[in-house]
Scaffold this motif. Structure first.
Motif, short mmCIF file in Angstrom:
data_model
loop_
_atom_site.label_atom_id
_atom_site.label_comp_id
_atom_site.label_asym_id
_atom_site.label_seq_id
_atom_site.Cartn_x
_atom_site.Cartn_y
_atom_site.Cartn_z
N ALA A 112 -5.92 -3.66 17.39
CA ALA A 112 -4.59 -3.47 16.79
C ALA A 112 -4.01 -4.81 16.33
O ALA A 112 -3.42 -4.90 15.25
N THR A 113 -4.21 -5.86 17.12
CA THR A 113 -3.74 -7.19 16.74
C THR A 113 -4.46 -7.66 15.48
O THR A 113 -3.84 -8.19 14.55
N LEU A 114 -5.77 -7.45 15.43
CA LEU A 114 -6.55 -7.82 14.26
C LEU A 114 -6.08 -7.06 13.02
O LEU A 114 -5.90 -7.64 11.95
N LEU A 115 -5.82 -5.78 13.17
CA LEU A 115 -5.34 -4.97 12.05
C LEU A 115 -3.98 -5.48 11.55
O LEU A 115 -3.76 -5.59 10.35
N ARG A 116 -3.08 -5.82 12.48
CA ARG A 116 -1.78 -6.37 12.08
C ARG A 116 -1.96 -7.66 11.27
O ARG A 116 -1.30 -7.87 10.25
N GLU A 117 -2.85 -8.53 11.74
CA GLU A 117 -3.11 -9.79 11.03
C GLU A 117 -3.67 -9.53 9.63
O GLU A 117 -3.27 -10.18 8.67
N ILE A 118 -4.59 -8.59 9.52
CA ILE A 118 -5.16 -8.25 8.22
C ILE A 118 -4.08 -7.71 7.29
O ILE A 118 -3.99 -8.11 6.12
N LEU A 119 -3.23 -6.81 7.80
CA LEU A 119 -2.17 -6.23 6.97
C LEU A 119 -1.14 -7.28 6.57
O LEU A 119 -0.62 -7.26 5.44
N ARG A 120 -0.84 -8.21 7.45
CA ARG A 120 0.09 -9.30 7.11
C ARG A 120 -0.48 -10.17 5.99
O ARG A 120 0.25 -10.66 5.15
#
Length: 123
Positions: A112-120
């Protein structure tokens, strides 16, 4: 795009991992040496050729006809294949919001943290 059977997946794993195209005999030999599900049973080269033909029809493998024996390579990366499968499944969903919500809800905190970083990074 259909999912892969065990032997198809084993062959694709070898092709995805190889920097060079492989022959059916080379694939059979590597499968025989592998601790994978296909290992432990004697495979004929004709069996490997049949699977390669199916993978070629699915658009996952390309065959070089310029040399004998023919050499095979993956058409796209393992990641591109995974993305295609995910898009296919999502495209068949009646409620995309619900599917995405459940998918994200089932992720580990690290994912989930990785996905947030990608989306940011898309902003």
């Amino acid at each position: 795009m259909a999912s892969l059977g065990d032997l198809e997946r084993s062959i694709m794993d070898l092709l995805w991992s190889s920097p060079e195209p492989l022959t059916a005999t080379g694939l059979r030999d590597q499968l025989a040496d592998s601790p994978d599900a296909a290992a432990g049973r004697e495979l004929a080269v004709t069996t490997v050729l049949t699977v390669l033909s199916r993978l070629e029809k699915k658009g996952l493998v390309a065959r070089s006809r310029t040399s004998r024996p023919h050499q095979y390579r993956a058409v796209s990366s393992r990641e591109a294949h995974t993305v295609s499968l995910m898009n296919e499944v999502l495209g068949q969903a009646a409620d995309r919001d619900a599917v995405l919500s459940r998918f994200v809800g089932s992720m580990s905190e690290e994912d989930a943290t990785l996905l947030r970083e990608i989306l940011r990074g898309r902003d």
